[in-house]
Design a protein around this motif. Structure first.
Motif, PDB file in Angstrom:
ATOM      1  N   THR A  87      -0.149   0.156 -10.513  1.00  0.00           N
ATOM      2  CA  THR A  87      -1.051   1.305 -10.705  1.00  0.00           C
ATOM      3  C   THR A  87      -0.678   2.335  -9.570  1.00  0.00           C
ATOM      4  OG1 THR A  87      -2.990   0.204 -11.601  1.00  0.00           O
ATOM      5  CG2 THR A  87      -3.327   2.456 -10.907  1.00  0.00           C
ATOM      6  N   ILE A  88      -0.225   3.240  -9.893  1.00  0.00           N
ATOM      7  CA  ILE A  88       0.326   4.195  -8.929  1.00  0.00           C
ATOM      8  C   ILE A  88      -0.602   5.585  -9.161  1.00  0.00           C
ATOM      9  CG2 ILE A  88       2.423   5.725  -8.190  1.00  0.00           C
ATOM     10  CD1 ILE A  88       4.221   3.828  -9.434  1.00  0.00           C
ATOM     11  N   LYS A  89      -1.237   5.662  -7.807  1.00  0.00           N
ATOM     12  CA  LYS A  89      -2.162   7.004  -7.569  1.00  0.00           C
ATOM     13  C   LYS A  89      -1.479   7.821  -6.801  1.00  0.00           C
ATOM     14  CE  LYS A  89      -6.159   4.118  -8.959  1.00  0.00           C
ATOM     15  NZ  LYS A  89      -7.791   3.681  -8.524  1.00  0.00           N
ATOM     16  N   PRO A  90      -2.075   9.227  -6.717  1.00  0.00           N
ATOM     17  CA  PRO A  90      -1.459  10.346  -5.858  1.00  0.00           C
ATOM     18  C   PRO A  90      -2.029   9.674  -4.556  1.00  0.00           C
ATOM     19  CG  PRO A  90      -3.170  11.185  -7.196  1.00  0.00           C
ATOM     20  CD  PRO A  90      -3.012   9.814  -7.813  1.00  0.00           C
ATOM     21  N   GLY A  91      -1.279  10.121  -3.322  1.00  0.00           N
ATOM     22  CA  GLY A  91      -1.791  10.114  -2.116  1.00  0.00           C
ATOM     23  C   GLY A  91      -2.809  11.015  -1.674  1.00  0.00           C
ATOM     24  N   SER A  92      -2.740  12.383  -2.280  1.00  0.00           N
ATOM     25  CA  SER A  92      -3.763  13.183  -1.888  1.00  0.00           C
ATOM     26  C   SER A  92      -4.190  14.022  -3.131  1.00  0.00           C
ATOM     27  CB  SER A  92      -3.008  14.015  -0.998  1.00  0.00           C
ATOM     28  OG  SER A  92      -2.008  15.039  -1.305  1.00  0.00           O
ATOM     29  N   SER A  93      -5.443  14.765  -2.753  1.00  0.00           N
ATOM     30  CA  SER A  93      -5.772  15.471  -4.149  1.00  0.00           C
ATOM     31  C   SER A  93      -5.055  16.869  -4.246  1.00  0.00           C
ATOM     32  CB  SER A  93      -7.260  15.646  -3.662  1.00  0.00           C
ATOM     33  OG  SER A  93      -7.414  16.309  -2.832  1.00  0.00           O
ATOM     34  N   GLY A  94      -5.167  17.261  -5.545  1.00  0.00           N
ATOM     35  CA  GLY A  94      -4.757  18.533  -5.548  1.00  0.00           C
ATOM     36  C   GLY A  94      -3.437  18.338  -6.769  1.00  0.00           C
ATOM     37  N   PRO A  95      -3.094  19.523  -7.538  1.00  0.00           N
ATOM     38  CA  PRO A  95      -2.054  19.392  -8.426  1.00  0.00           C
ATOM     39  C   PRO A  95      -0.745  19.224  -7.764  1.00  0.00           C
ATOM     40  CG  PRO A  95      -2.781  21.815  -7.975  1.00  0.00           C
ATOM     41  CD  PRO A  95      -3.763  20.800  -7.290  1.00  0.00           C
ATOM     42  N   ILE A 114       1.678   2.247 -14.155  1.00  0.00           N
ATOM     43  CA  ILE A 114       0.670   2.976 -14.601  1.00  0.00           C
ATOM     44  C   ILE A 114       0.445   4.104 -13.556  1.00  0.00           C
ATOM     45  CG2 ILE A 114      -1.745   3.106 -15.294  1.00  0.00           C
ATOM     46  CD1 ILE A 114      -1.868   0.363 -15.872  1.00  0.00           C
ATOM     47  N   PHE A 115       0.698   5.288 -14.098  1.00  0.00           N
ATOM     48  CA  PHE A 115       0.246   6.498 -13.257  1.00  0.00           C
ATOM     49  C   PHE A 115      -1.056   6.942 -13.428  1.00  0.00           C
ATOM     50  CE2 PHE A 115       4.898   6.516 -13.454  1.00  0.00           C
ATOM     51  CZ  PHE A 115       5.191   6.855 -12.079  1.00  0.00           C
ATOM     52  N   GLU A 116      -1.935   6.610 -12.648  1.00  0.00           N
ATOM     53  CA  GLU A 116      -3.448   6.824 -12.873  1.00  0.00           C
ATOM     54  C   GLU A 116      -3.862   8.091 -12.102  1.00  0.00           C
ATOM     55  OE1 GLU A 116      -7.529   4.584 -12.787  1.00  0.00           O
ATOM     56  OE2 GLU A 116      -5.783   3.429 -12.467  1.00  0.00           O
ATOM     57  N   GLY A 117      -4.509   9.053 -12.676  1.00  0.00           N
ATOM     58  CA  GLY A 117      -5.387   9.970 -11.875  1.00  0.00           C
ATOM     59  C   GLY A 117      -4.708  11.141 -11.291  1.00  0.00           C
ATOM     60  N   TRP A 118      -3.374  11.238 -11.838  1.00  0.00           N
ATOM     61  CA  TRP A 118      -2.539  12.464 -11.231  1.00  0.00           C
ATOM     62  C   TRP A 118      -3.153  13.759 -12.083  1.00  0.00           C
ATOM     63  CZ3 TRP A 118       1.425  12.135  -7.972  1.00  0.00           C
ATOM     64  CH2 TRP A 118       1.887  10.844  -7.436  1.00  0.00           C
ATOM     65  N   ASN A 119      -2.867  14.828 -11.233  1.00  0.00           N
ATOM     66  CA  ASN A 119      -3.114  16.056 -11.621  1.00  0.00           C
ATOM     67  C   ASN A 119      -1.785  16.890 -11.492  1.00  0.00           C
ATOM     68  OD1 ASN A 119      -3.801  18.915 -12.230  1.00  0.00           O
ATOM     69  ND2 ASN A 119      -5.442  19.111 -10.643  1.00  0.00           N
ATOM     70  N   PHE A 120      -1.136  17.069 -12.679  1.00  0.00           N
ATOM     71  CA  PHE A 120      -0.066  17.600 -12.711  1.00  0.00           C
ATOM     72  C   PHE A 120       0.282  19.076 -12.864  1.00  0.00           C
ATOM     73  CE2 PHE A 120       0.724  13.223 -14.537  1.00  0.00           C
ATOM     74  CZ  PHE A 120       1.774  12.717 -13.575  1.00  0.00           C
ATOM     75  N   LYS A 121       0.919  19.670 -11.697  1.00  0.00           N
ATOM     76  CA  LYS A 121       1.114  21.159 -12.132  1.00  0.00           C
ATOM     77  C   LYS A 121       2.396  21.354 -12.889  1.00  0.00           C
ATOM     78  CE  LYS A 121       1.432  25.530  -9.672  1.00  0.00           C
ATOM     79  NZ  LYS A 121       1.570  26.193  -8.115  1.00  0.00           N
ATOM     80  N   LYS A 122       3.342  20.361 -12.637  1.00  0.00           N
ATOM     81  CA  LYS A 122       4.574  20.291 -13.462  1.00  0.00           C
ATOM     82  C   LYS A 122       5.033  18.994 -13.258  1.00  0.00           C
ATOM     83  CE  LYS A 122       8.938  22.731 -14.005  1.00  0.00           C
ATOM     84  NZ  LYS A 122       9.802  23.835 -13.497  1.00  0.00           N
ATOM     85  N   MET A 123       5.537  18.404 -14.633  1.00  0.00           N
ATOM     86  CA  MET A 123       6.011  16.857 -14.556  1.00  0.00           C
ATOM     87  C   MET A 123       7.192  16.843 -15.173  1.00  0.00           C
ATOM     88  SD  MET A 123       6.488  13.610 -15.026  1.00  0.00           S
ATOM     89  CE  MET A 123       6.120  13.339 -16.741  1.00  0.00           C
ATOM     90  N   ASN A 124       8.346  16.662 -14.872  1.00  0.00           N
ATOM     91  CA  ASN A 124       9.745  16.515 -15.573  1.00  0.00           C
ATOM     92  C   ASN A 124      10.215  15.259 -15.375  1.00  0.00           C
ATOM     93  OD1 ASN A 124       9.114  19.316 -16.252  1.00  0.00           O
ATOM     94  ND2 ASN A 124      11.132  19.894 -15.096  1.00  0.00           N
ATOM     95  N   MET A 125      10.461  14.490 -16.677  1.00  0.00           N
ATOM     96  CA  MET A 125      11.307  13.426 -16.519  1.00  0.00           C
ATOM     97  C   MET A 125      12.765  13.384 -17.286  1.00  0.00           C
ATOM     98  SD  MET A 125      10.338   9.297 -17.686  1.00  0.00           S
ATOM     99  CE  MET A 125       9.032   8.987 -16.131  1.00  0.00           C
ATOM    100  N   THR A 126      13.784  13.468 -16.677  1.00  0.00           N
ATOM    101  CA  THR A 126      14.952  13.876 -17.451  1.00  0.00           C
ATOM    102  C   THR A 126      16.115  12.724 -16.889  1.00  0.00           C
ATOM    103  OG1 THR A 126      14.607  16.205 -17.149  1.00  0.00           O
ATOM    104  CG2 THR A 126      16.551  15.611 -17.760  1.00  0.00           C
ATOM    105  N   THR A 142      -2.665  21.158 -14.656  1.00  0.00           N
ATOM    106  CA  THR A 142      -3.003  22.648 -14.236  1.00  0.00           C
ATOM    107  C   THR A 142      -1.852  23.372 -14.149  1.00  0.00           C
ATOM    108  OG1 THR A 142      -4.403  21.415 -12.618  1.00  0.00           O
ATOM    109  CG2 THR A 142      -3.768  23.662 -12.322  1.00  0.00           C
ATOM    110  N   GLY A 143      -1.993  24.364 -14.992  1.00  0.00           N
ATOM    111  CA  GLY A 143      -0.674  25.482 -15.118  1.00  0.00           C
ATOM    112  C   GLY A 143      -0.475  25.324 -16.703  1.00  0.00           C
ATOM    113  N   ARG A 144       0.662  26.141 -16.634  1.00  0.00           N
ATOM    114  CA  ARG A 144       1.372  26.379 -18.007  1.00  0.00           C
ATOM    115  C   ARG A 144       2.500  25.584 -18.569  1.00  0.00           C
ATOM    116  NH1 ARG A 144       5.490  30.029 -17.607  1.00  0.00           N
ATOM    117  NH2 ARG A 144       5.866  30.712 -15.435  1.00  0.00           N
TER     118      ARG A 144
END
Length: 608
Positions: A87-95, A114-126, A142-144
């Motif tokens: 389970t991979i969680k973000p090291g800090s809060s925020g997008p 497992i990516f858990e609890g992430w707040n993605f402002k942008k997420m690309n997997m290419t 978060t964001g468009r």
């Protein structure tokens, strides 16, 4: 001028240079990769991946790496019996902005991520390849920018789960060998030019008698789902279906140019609009309690046609059993039969309300085909006169006019009936043209008489074949050649009548007179003259036969047409067998014309 030989290189100096050059080439060949290293993927452990992902940064980029599972990684994992879950969680809060480029997640089945609890402002997997099960749990956006997956290959499951809704997910040019499971509300979901190619080995261990879907939105809510140019292949796995919308609530669905094995719309609620076109489903479409808006439902019937609609029954084992009212066992089930026809009729009503007459007609034909099949089953189970009559009428209507939906087909079938009776009339004596057995014998006798004797053709055929010859000569002399004494239009009409009379009564003597092939008796001819005359006789006979066939066909067709449309003769113009044929054809014509009229009116009134 100096001698040119002094400018030539010394052979003793050439040899060392050649050997030096060959040595350099050999060194570069053997050790070139070490001297000039290529941009190879860096191999890292899962724990190193976790460390990089938990960096205190708003932008995280993982590129050109191969992630492998190592024993030292177990301390970061949750121990399961058959696997280690990371389970991979973000090291800090925020997008966060997270980018994966050209990565190979080669952790295998034993180490799902497992990516858990992430707040993605942008997420690309290419350009990534994932051998392990990958999950996004309780993530949000978060964001468009959408979560973008492009040019990736997923060898195992890809799963989105959690209570929070994801705003937007986009898949472009991706390949899936197992399942894509949406277990969270996706907001907007877009998939274009992707391939689901079921791996028989990976699916084989997880099917266990139950039905699995390659793409599932089961029970989820979404604003918009768009699936285009996507292929779903189950590779012979009977319990692997394509897309699951069971119990989902979606405002807008668009499916364009997709290829599937089975599609489940059971209990689907579409709020605003549904657009489906160029959809190819090879087996089943579950439609029980499908709810869609009347005003914005655009699904031409060729997407659903071919008896693909089904009622999906879920067995205790989790296997879906499709009901399509095809087998005797299925036709026995009245409740499911009614549910299936209800779904058909609901779609048919939508087509009528939209004015899509083509789809309305084709769906109606399929409804009547299923009804006819059940009537046949009911007859086999228990014979009943009323059911028998209705069944036979449906069989006939299917053949004659596609259940009163195809006026063109009914006209074509009527034309075939006309031609059949035309042939029957042609084989019998007709009072319309006077061509019977005696007529043929009379013509034969006159022609044979001319061939046998040396008399002039006019003497042999004098008044024998044309009883109106005197009247025709009188008309020709007094009216046709009268010049200005008779109007030109009247003279032209007279010429036409005169030509028809000659063609009708004097064809044979005119042919003989034209060729004048035998001025002597047959017995007086030489061998060469007999051969020549024989050829001409054959040509004359063929011409006469063609004439007889054409006249007979025209008269027989006109008689057949009169009988078929029941114009009425006052009294029947025929005797013997032809009289009975006229009566039978009149009854058939009345019945078929009535059906044609009903068919035509039903199509006209649908467009009013």
């Amino acid at each position: 001028m100096k001698n040119d030989a002094q400018y030539l290189p010394d052979k003793n100096r050439i040899s060392p240079r050649i050997f030096l050059l060959l040595g350099v080439v050999l060194i570069l060949t053997l050790f070139g990769n070490n001297l000039f290293p290529q941009n190879e993927k860096e191999t890292i452990s899962v724990s190193e991946l976790i460390r990089r992902m938990q960096a205190d940064s708003k932008t995280i980029e993982i590129s050109n790496v191969t992630v492998e599972f190592r024993n030292a990684d177990k301390k970061f994992a949750k121990n399961k019996i058959f696997s280690w879950i990371f389970t991979i969680k973000p090291g800090s809060s925020g997008p966060k902005k997270v980018y994966f480029y050209d990565c190979n997640f080669n952790t295998g089945k034993k180490a799902p991520l497992i990516f858990e609890g992430w707040n993605f402002k942008k997420m690309n997997m290419t350009g990534c390849t994932l051998q392990a099960n990958l999950s996004f749990k309780d993530c949000k956006q978060t964001g468009r920018y959408p979560m973008l997956f492009e040019n990736n290959t997923f060898h195992d499951n890809l799963q989105f789960e959690g209570k929070d809704s994801l705003a937007s997910i986009q898949f472009l040019n991706c390949r899936f060998e197992k399942q894509l499971l949406m277990e969270t509300n996706p907001g907007e979901f877009e998939m274009d030019n992707c391939v689901f190619d079921a791996d028989t080995v990976k699916f084989g261990g997880s099917i266990d008698g139950k039905t699995l879907f390659q793409l599932s939105f089961n029970g989820q809510k979404a604003d918009e789902i768009n699936i285009s140019n996507t292929i779903f292949r189950n590779n012979g796995l009977k319990n692997v279906y394509s897309v699951d919308f069971d119990g989902a609530e979606v405002d807008k669905i668009t499916m364009l140019n997709d290829q599937m094995v089975a599609l489940d719309f059971t209990e689907l609620v579409v709020g605003k609009a549904i657009l489906i076109d160029s959809l190819s489903v090879s087996k089943y479409i579950g439609v029980q309690n499908l709810d869609f808006p009347e005003s914005n439902t655009n699904i031409p019937w060729y997407n659903f046609g071919g008896e693909k609609l089904a009622i999906f029954q879920l067995a205790e084992s989790g296997q879906i059993i499709p009901y399509q009212a095809k087998t005797k066992k299925q036709l026995m089930n009245t409740l499911l039969y009614n549910d299936l026809l209800s779904a058909y009729n609901k779609l048919n009503a939508i087509y009528h309300s939209r004015g899509d007459i083509t789809s309305a007609n084709r769906s109606y034909v399929e409804i009547k085909t299923i009804e006819t099949r059940r009537q046949k089953y009911l007859l086999e189970d228990h014979w009943d006169l009323n059911v028998f009559i209705n069944y036979k009428l449906n069989v006939f209507l299917s053949f004659f006019s596609d259940y009163a939906t195809n006026p063109g087909k009914s006209l074509i079938q009527s034309l075939w009936i006309l031609l059949i009776f035309t042939l029957l009339y042609a084989l019998t004596y007709s009072g319309w043209d006077g061509m019977n057995y005696a007529y043929y014998l009379h013509q034969y006798r006159l022609f044979a008489k001319y061939v046998k004797k040396d008399k002039d053709v006019d003497k042999i055929y004098k008044h024998a074949s044309n009883p109106h010859r005197a009247l025709m000569k009188q008309v020709r002399k007094k009216y046709i050649k009268a010049g200005k004494k008779v109007p030109k239009t009247l003279r032209l009409f007279g010429k036409a009548l005169h030509f028809l009379g000659r063609f009708r009564f004097e064809m044979m003597p005119d042919l003989i007179r034209l060729f004048n092939f035998q001025p002597k008796a047959w017995s007086l001819l030489t061998v060469f003259e007999k051969i020549y005359s024989g050829i001409l006789i054959a040509l004359i006979i063929i011409s006469f036969v063609i004439y007889i066939l054409v006249v007979k066909f025209i008269n027989s067709f006109i008689l057949s047409l009169n009988s078929f449309v029941v114009i009425g003769f006052g009294t029947l113009p025929e005797k013997g067998l032809a009289m009975y044929l006229s009566i039978i054809e009149g009854i058939i014509g009345w019945f078929l014309l009535m059906i044609f009229t009903i068919t035509l009116l039903s199509q006209v009134l649908q467009n009013v």
